[in-house]
Design an enzyme around this catalytic site. Structure first.
Site, PDB file in Angstrom:
ATOM      1  N   GLU A 261      36.930  24.817  46.397  1.00  0.00           N
ATOM      2  CA  GLU A 261      35.845  25.467  45.635  1.00  0.00           C
ATOM      3  C   GLU A 261      34.571  25.231  46.426  1.00  0.00           C
ATOM      4  O   GLU A 261      33.907  24.213  46.277  1.00  0.00           O
ATOM      5  CB  GLU A 261      35.738  24.835  44.233  1.00  0.00           C
ATOM      6  N   CYS A 295      26.574  26.453  42.579  1.00  0.00           N
ATOM      7  CA  CYS A 295      27.380  27.271  43.493  1.00  0.00           C
ATOM      8  C   CYS A 295      27.257  28.742  43.115  1.00  0.00           C
ATOM      9  O   CYS A 295      27.350  29.623  43.961  1.00  0.00           O
ATOM     10  CB  CYS A 295      28.832  26.827  43.453  1.00  0.00           C
TER      11      CYS A 295
HETATM   12  P1  NAD Z   1      29.136  18.344  50.249  1.00  0.00           P
HETATM   13  O1  NAD Z   1      30.068  19.241  50.961  1.00  0.00           O
HETATM   14  O2  NAD Z   1      28.086  17.656  51.037  1.00  0.00           O
HETATM   15  O3  NAD Z   1      29.950  17.182  49.495  1.00  0.00           O
HETATM   16  C1  NAD Z   1      30.893  17.458  48.472  1.00  0.00           C
HETATM   17  C2  NAD Z   1      31.847  16.288  48.345  1.00  0.00           C
HETATM   18  O4  NAD Z   1      32.734  16.280  49.463  1.00  0.00           O
HETATM   19  C3  NAD Z   1      31.189  14.921  48.339  1.00  0.00           C
HETATM   20  O5  NAD Z   1      31.885  14.080  47.436  1.00  0.00           O
HETATM   21  C4  NAD Z   1      31.372  14.452  49.776  1.00  0.00           C
HETATM   22  O6  NAD Z   1      31.326  13.061  49.920  1.00  0.00           O
HETATM   23  C5  NAD Z   1      32.753  15.000  50.084  1.00  0.00           C
HETATM   24  N1  NAD Z   1      33.088  15.249  51.485  1.00  0.00           N
HETATM   25  C6  NAD Z   1      32.332  15.889  52.413  1.00  0.00           C
HETATM   26  N2  NAD Z   1      33.026  16.021  53.562  1.00  0.00           N
HETATM   27  C7  NAD Z   1      34.251  15.458  53.366  1.00  0.00           C
HETATM   28  C8  NAD Z   1      35.410  15.277  54.173  1.00  0.00           C
HETATM   29  N3  NAD Z   1      35.447  15.723  55.421  1.00  0.00           N
HETATM   30  N4  NAD Z   1      36.479  14.652  53.632  1.00  0.00           N
HETATM   31  C9  NAD Z   1      36.464  14.232  52.343  1.00  0.00           C
HETATM   32  N5  NAD Z   1      35.380  14.365  51.531  1.00  0.00           N
HETATM   33  C10 NAD Z   1      34.291  14.978  52.038  1.00  0.00           C
HETATM   34  O7  NAD Z   1      28.477  19.206  49.063  1.00  0.00           O
HETATM   35  P2  NAD Z   1      27.257  18.844  48.102  1.00  0.00           P
HETATM   36  O8  NAD Z   1      25.982  18.888  48.872  1.00  0.00           O
HETATM   37  O9  NAD Z   1      27.575  17.617  47.302  1.00  0.00           O
HETATM   38  O10 NAD Z   1      27.315  20.076  47.088  1.00  0.00           O
HETATM   39  C11 NAD Z   1      26.757  21.328  47.342  1.00  0.00           C
HETATM   40  C12 NAD Z   1      27.795  22.314  47.829  1.00  0.00           C
HETATM   41  O11 NAD Z   1      28.897  22.381  46.930  1.00  0.00           O
HETATM   42  C13 NAD Z   1      27.257  23.751  47.884  1.00  0.00           C
HETATM   43  O12 NAD Z   1      27.737  24.367  49.029  1.00  0.00           O
HETATM   44  C14 NAD Z   1      27.837  24.388  46.630  1.00  0.00           C
HETATM   45  O13 NAD Z   1      27.927  25.803  46.677  1.00  0.00           O
HETATM   46  C15 NAD Z   1      29.177  23.742  46.583  1.00  0.00           C
HETATM   47  N6  NAD Z   1      29.750  23.812  45.237  1.00  0.00           N
HETATM   48  C16 NAD Z   1      30.766  24.705  45.043  1.00  0.00           C
HETATM   49  C17 NAD Z   1      31.306  24.840  43.770  1.00  0.00           C
HETATM   50  C18 NAD Z   1      32.401  25.838  43.498  1.00  0.00           C
HETATM   51  O14 NAD Z   1      33.049  25.712  42.468  1.00  0.00           O
HETATM   52  N7  NAD Z   1      32.655  26.810  44.355  1.00  0.00           N
HETATM   53  C19 NAD Z   1      30.827  24.051  42.711  1.00  0.00           C
HETATM   54  C20 NAD Z   1      29.807  23.146  42.970  1.00  0.00           C
HETATM   55  C21 NAD Z   1      29.286  23.037  44.244  1.00  0.00           C
END
Ligand code: NAD
Length: 508
Positions: A261, A295
């Site tokens: 997601e 998102c």
């Molecule tokens: P992010 O990608 O920085 O982090 C999200 C999560 O992933 C965190 O818990 C982080 O620690 C973890 N993470 C990052 N890289 C990883 C890896 N390589 N392996 C394992 N874990 C990893 O995102 P953010 O800044 O917290 O959130 C914003 C983003 O999330 C935006 O792009 C937004 O659109 C997206 N988002 C999408 C949805 C959806 O349902 N499509 C919902 C909410 C947020």
């Protein structure tokens, strides 16, 4: 502030790993900094690869018991978790607001989503239906059934610090899976508070330790070891496209499953027949709500040139009235961005908009003085842009709205679909042919397509997720539960004969 932490049960130092009991962790410290006031509001001892291993083992062990609890009984326990969340709605909502900067109503709204999906999951626990098929062989019966899958890793983003976990966890729990949650390091207090509530209910029902688990730490210390672990058959990851690419490659390498997601770049097409009053209100809610950090935030308005000026004026008029400030105060409509890094990203995008030929029509300033001195409060921004500008194709996680004029409807659909992301979309029109075209297979290419309602937010009853770089995952309602189970096709021969496939005879 102290009261908010106390009411949510997360004051004092926390451990970074829970698997029925809290483990002692020694992998550094993780701090939660509130964007509201810039203060450290909580600290956890960080989990590392050793704790990940322990927690996964516990989740595997618990799975062997949990999967044998009849699904409707698992549903009854989820019902009790929903009730406990109802009791704690105000306390949790305030914590979400303090930790992420969402306004209080959005914080409580997020908790309501947890309650709603719990209710949904209770009903679903009696509806894990498989199909029956007619066998081509006489005296044979064929059917499919759905079995629990195993421990599910749930990785969540900062902007929906509790709802996303519940969309996954409530469904995974009724499906017979155990759950390992890795929250964003920017919003782990919310995760600890929710874990305590769910764990208490599980304990009261004599469930084994390890049904609901938590790991607090960063990508390296927790994220990667969890994603690599072959004992976790499904990783459901919510976050940026970059995160999804990394995780998808690792899980595919071990032939595991993912639900991804990822980021959105959501557009609304506004045609000449649209009710502009309704349209403007939907756009402001979708673009400014949660300070542009959803998102499903509305980021692009593809508007017919004949109504461009009227819509632009209506939006600027509405943006001027947005009250920006302390998200916990009743009158506030927009709180801060999550941190100063997000503000830097927003300012960088605004510079690129101007250098690529766009024009800032309103806002885009960093506020200062009083509460604003955290450097996390900004004014939401409206820009004129054209579809070819590279910055328009990116998701900048901030309240920047692009107004892109179009001349004919096909051009509007083409601009709409001309970005790499494919989460949520909408059209505002009173023309049936336009709305039906937008919903048809030559219309919107997104996972969510709406008519006369904006892009932001989604009801839990539908399957939520997006196409293209948004990752293709679906969670919450509809038949999303199937991703959390394994399908088995069964054939029973009650004929007393053994008819072999393809008419082959084995004379033995
Ligand atoms: P992010 O990608 O920085 O982090 C999200 C999560 O992933 C965190 O818990 C982080 O620690 C973890 N993470 C990052 N890289 C990883 C890896 N390589 N392996 C394992 N874990 C990893 O995102 P953010 O800044 O917290 O959130 C914003 C983003 O999330 C935006 O792009 C937004 O659109 C997206 N988002 C999408 C949805 C959806 O349902 N499509 C919902 C909410 C947020």
């Amino acid at each position: 502030m102290k009261d908010i932490l106390k009411n949510a049960g997360v004051e004092g130092e926390l451990s970074g790993a829970f698997c029925g009991s809290w483990l002692s962790c020694t992998h550094g410290e993780v701090n939660s900094v509130s964007p509201v006031n810039g203060e450290v509001i909580g600290t956890a001892s960080g989990a590392g690869p050793k704790e990940v291993e322990t927690v996964v083992e516990r989740a595997v062990e618990a799975f062997s018991t949990w999967r044998m609890v009849p699904a409707p009984k698992r549903g009854e326990i989820v019902r009790q978790i929903g009730l406990a969340l109802r009791k704690n709605k105000k306390a949790l909502g305030a914590l979400v607001s303090l930790e992420t900067g969402k306004i209080r109503a959005e914080g409580e709204g997020e908790v309501q989503e947890m309650i709603d999906i719990a209710d949904f999951a209770v009903g679903q626990s009696r509806m894990l239906y498989g199909l029956g098929m007619h066998s081509e062989r006489p005296g044979h019966r064929m059917y499919e059934q759905w079995h629990p899958l195993g421990p599910v890793g749930v990785i969540t983003a900062f902007n929906f610090p509790v709802a996303v976990w519940s969309w996954n966890a409530m469904i995974a729990l009724i499906a017979g899976d155990t759950v390992i949650w890795k929250p964003s390091s920017k919003a782990f207090l919310c995760a600890a508070a929710v874990t305590k509530i769910a764990a208490e209910v599980l304990e009261q029902n004599n469930c084994p330790a390890g049904v609901v688990n938590l790991l607090i730490g960063d990508r390296k210390s927790v994220g990667t070891p969890l994603v690599k672990n072959p004992k976790v058959p499904l990783i459901s990851a919510t976050g940026s496209v970059a995160m999804g690419r990394g995780i998808a490659a690792v899980v595919a390498g071990r032939l595991g499953r993912t639900i991804l997601e990822l980021g959105g770049n959501n557009g609304i097409v506004v045609t000449p027949s649209a009710d502009l009053d309704l349209t403007a209100r939907a756009i402001v809610f979708g673009a400014v709500g949660t300070a542009g950090q959803r998102c499903t935030t509305t980021r692009r308005i593809i508007v017919h040139q004949d109504v461009y000026d009227r819509l632009k004026d209506a939006l600027i008029g509405a943006y001027r009235q947005v009250r920006i400030g302390d998200p916990l105060a009743e009158e506030t409509l927009m709180g801060p961005l999550i941190d100063t890094g997000a503000v830097v990203d927003m300012m960088d995008a605004l510079n690129r908009i101007e250098s690529q030929g766009g024009e800032i029509l309103y806002g885009g300033k960093v506020l200062s003085g009083g509460i604003y001195d955290t450097g996390t409060y900004v004014t939401p921004c409206i820009c004129r842009a054209d579809a070819q500008m590279p910055v328009v194709a990116e998701e900048t996680f901030a309240p920047i709205l692009y107004l892109i004029p179009y001349r004919d409807f096909d051009e509007a659909v083409s601009i709409h679909n001309g970005v790499p992301q494919g989460l949520s979309s909408a059209i505002f029109t009173n023309d049936l042919q336009e709305s039906e075209t937008f919903l048809s297979h030559r219309g919107s290419d997104c996972g969510i397509a709406n008519v006369n309602i904006g892009t932001s937010g989604a009801e839990i009853g539908g399957a939520f997720g997006g196409e293209k770089e948004t990752g293709g995952g679906r969670e919450a309602g509809s038949d999303a539960w199937k991703a959390y189970m394994r399908r088995q096709t069964c054939t029973i021969n009650w004929s007393g004969e053994l008819p072999l496939a393809q008419g082959i005879e084995f004379d033995i």
